[in-house]
Design a protein around this motif. Structure first.
Motif, mmCIF file in Angstrom:
data_model
loop_
_atom_site.group_PDB
_atom_site.id
_atom_site.type_symbol
_atom_site.label_atom_id
_atom_site.label_comp_id
_atom_site.label_asym_id
_atom_site.label_seq_id
_atom_site.Cartn_x
_atom_site.Cartn_y
_atom_site.Cartn_z
ATOM 1 N N ALA A 199 0.834 -1.207 0.000
ATOM 2 C CA ALA A 199 0.000 0.000 0.000
ATOM 3 C C ALA A 199 0.864 1.251 0.000
ATOM 4 O O ALA A 199 0.558 2.247 -0.670
ATOM 5 C CB ALA A 199 -0.930 -0.002 1.211
ATOM 6 N N GLY A 200 1.969 1.215 0.744
ATOM 7 C CA GLY A 200 2.880 2.350 0.771
ATOM 8 C C GLY A 200 3.525 2.591 -0.583
ATOM 9 O O GLY A 200 3.656 3.735 -1.038
ATOM 10 N N LEU A 201 3.941 1.510 -1.249
ATOM 11 C CA LEU A 201 4.543 1.638 -2.569
ATOM 12 C C LEU A 201 3.550 2.167 -3.594
ATOM 13 O O LEU A 201 3.903 2.945 -4.481
ATOM 14 C CB LEU A 201 5.086 0.283 -3.032
ATOM 15 C CG LEU A 201 6.316 -0.249 -2.300
ATOM 16 C CD1 LEU A 201 6.619 -1.679 -2.727
ATOM 17 C CD2 LEU A 201 7.530 0.643 -2.565
ATOM 18 N N LEU A 202 2.296 1.755 -3.464
ATOM 19 C CA LEU A 202 1.274 2.154 -4.428
ATOM 20 C C LEU A 202 0.819 3.594 -4.234
ATOM 21 O O LEU A 202 0.505 4.290 -5.199
ATOM 22 C CB LEU A 202 0.072 1.205 -4.329
ATOM 23 C CG LEU A 202 -1.069 1.396 -5.326
ATOM 24 C CD1 LEU A 202 -0.563 1.251 -6.761
ATOM 25 C CD2 LEU A 202 -2.183 0.387 -5.056
ATOM 26 N N THR A 203 0.798 4.059 -2.981
ATOM 27 C CA THR A 203 0.205 5.362 -2.686
ATOM 28 C C THR A 203 1.181 6.401 -2.161
ATOM 29 O O THR A 203 0.872 7.594 -2.164
ATOM 30 C CB THR A 203 -0.914 5.212 -1.643
ATOM 31 O OG1 THR A 203 -0.338 4.814 -0.379
ATOM 32 C CG2 THR A 203 -1.931 4.172 -2.078
ATOM 33 N N GLY A 204 2.340 5.973 -1.660
ATOM 34 C CA GLY A 204 3.274 6.895 -1.048
ATOM 35 C C GLY A 204 2.905 7.305 0.361
ATOM 36 O O GLY A 204 3.536 8.182 0.953
ATOM 37 N N ALA A 205 1.883 6.679 0.940
ATOM 38 C CA ALA A 205 1.407 7.031 2.284
ATOM 39 C C ALA A 205 1.847 5.989 3.299
ATOM 40 O O ALA A 205 1.742 4.786 3.050
ATOM 41 C CB ALA A 205 -0.115 7.140 2.298
ATOM 42 N N ASP A 206 2.339 6.450 4.465
ATOM 43 C CA ASP A 206 2.712 5.547 5.548
ATOM 44 C C ASP A 206 1.508 5.180 6.411
ATOM 45 O O ASP A 206 1.419 4.058 6.910
ATOM 46 C CB ASP A 206 3.786 6.194 6.431
ATOM 47 C CG ASP A 206 5.111 6.353 5.699
ATOM 48 O OD1 ASP A 206 5.405 5.504 4.829
ATOM 49 O OD2 ASP A 206 5.827 7.325 5.979
ATOM 50 N N ASP A 207 0.598 6.110 6.608
ATOM 51 C CA ASP A 207 -0.594 5.868 7.416
ATOM 52 C C ASP A 207 -1.549 4.949 6.658
ATOM 53 O O ASP A 207 -1.910 5.216 5.507
ATOM 54 C CB ASP A 207 -1.282 7.191 7.742
ATOM 55 C CG ASP A 207 -2.490 7.003 8.625
ATOM 56 O OD1 ASP A 207 -3.600 6.789 8.071
ATOM 57 O OD2 ASP A 207 -2.334 7.052 9.858
ATOM 58 N N LYS A 208 -1.961 3.841 7.301
ATOM 59 C CA LYS A 208 -2.759 2.856 6.565
ATOM 60 C C LYS A 208 -4.140 3.368 6.185
ATOM 61 O O LYS A 208 -4.667 3.010 5.126
ATOM 62 C CB LYS A 208 -2.863 1.547 7.346
ATOM 63 C CG LYS A 208 -3.449 1.626 8.726
ATOM 64 C CD LYS A 208 -3.304 0.270 9.397
ATOM 65 C CE LYS A 208 -3.641 0.324 10.872
ATOM 66 N NZ LYS A 208 -3.367 -0.962 11.544
#
Length: 323
Positions: A199-208
């Protein structure tokens, strides 16, 4: 999703290959070597999801390619043993591929994949497959990365009728999936399942929660995001959960081998939906199945329904006595 009839079959175009599994004390340094132990060979990849679903009451079928060598023969034998139907004929263009799985003492695993015939479209097009109105279709990021197979799957999925439930798992290669292929499958996905790293790789977001929202905005209306988070369980957003989302905790266990945990989660989640459970309860069952799977060595370690029910009952009894 809630307006569809209950699922009656899981069909996977996700590739099945052979897992060559090794226990290693640590990963080797570049140019180095380590001594492995406990080597095994078994069907892996999409096999694990189909097995998890089948063991929990959802009819499963394999619609990918399988080769004419020893790996393909092994894969077919294990599919038959699990009662999983094989829909495509054996390919005469070579053997199925294999994946080297290195498992460290804490249960974490690292992969090296050598593709085979499962990485290419077969002589029979995907459009020849007969899909029922209550079918679920699964595809993985591994297959979407393949130069020939990825575009074929994306084009086919885009034209499927709305009655077919499409579930996508982008997997560890999420950053390598071509942008146009990713956009096409996400736009048709009814369920997207991925882990926190992906999810982090796909969106750049650390917060789930932020990552899940960014992913959800790229999916079809009413779609569900399942963000798997290891021992923390999973976070659900969309579908019959809505917003702001729901964290579903997982049982606490000692991890031995993380191989196939996500696959166990996916297969059991779909089987639970087919049995009539709402998404939150399906996720609870999927979390428990993944927890059981990581306590065992090997890829296809998802529990059967009776075992899963007993484990959930045991967990509930423990919670009751500690209140």
């Amino acid at each position: 999703m809630s307006t569809r009839p209950p699922l009656t079959r899981l069909l996977s175009v996700g590739s099945i290959l052979a897992d060559v599994r090794l226990d290693v004390p640590r990963l080797p340094q570049r140019g180095g070597d380590v001594l492995g132990s406990g080597a095994t060979i078994s069907a892996g990849g999409g096999f694990n999801i189909l097995t998890a679903a089948s063991r929990n009451g959802l009819k499963a079928a394999f619609a990918g390619q399988h080769g004419d060598g020893p790996y393909g023969e092994r894969i077919r034998a294990e599919l038959v043993a699990e009662g999983i139907e094989v829909l495509m004929p054996m390919s005469a263009d070579g053997d199925s591929g294999f994946c080297i799985v290195m498992v460290e003492p804490d249960g974490e695993r690292t992969f090296v994949t050598s593709p085979g015939v499962e990485a290419r479209p077969g002589q029979e097009p995907l459009s020849a497959l007969q899909l029922g109105p209550a079918d679920a279709l699964f595809a993985s990021g591994y297959d979407l990365c393949y130069p020939q197979l990825g575009p074929a799957i994306a084009d086919w999925i885009a034209g499927l009728p709305p009655s077919v439930t499409v579930m996508i798992d982008p997997g560890p290669l999420v950053a390598d999936i071509p942008a146009d292929i990713m956009a096409a499958v996400l736009a048709r996905a009814d369920i997207l399942t991925l882990n926190r790293r992906e999810a982090g790789l796909l969106t750049g977001a650390d917060d789930k929660a932020v990552a899940a929202k960014r992913v959800r905005d790229r999916l079809s209306p009413g779609a569900l995001v399942i963000l798997r988070d290891g021992s923390a369980g999973c976070f659900l957003l969309g579908g019959d959960i809505g917003e702001p989302g729901l964290q579903v905790p997982a049982p606490s266990v000692r991890m031995v081998d993380a191989t196939g945990a996500g696959d166990a989660h996916t297969g059991v989640f779909l089987a639970a939906l087919a049995a009539g459970y709402p998404a939150a309860e399906a996720a609870k069952r999927a979390n428990a199945a993944a927890a059981l799977a990581v306590t065992r060595k090997g890829p296809a370690t998802a529990p059967h329904t009776d075992e899963l029910n007993a484990f959930l009952a045991e967990q509930e009894a423990e919670r009751t006595t500690t209140r």
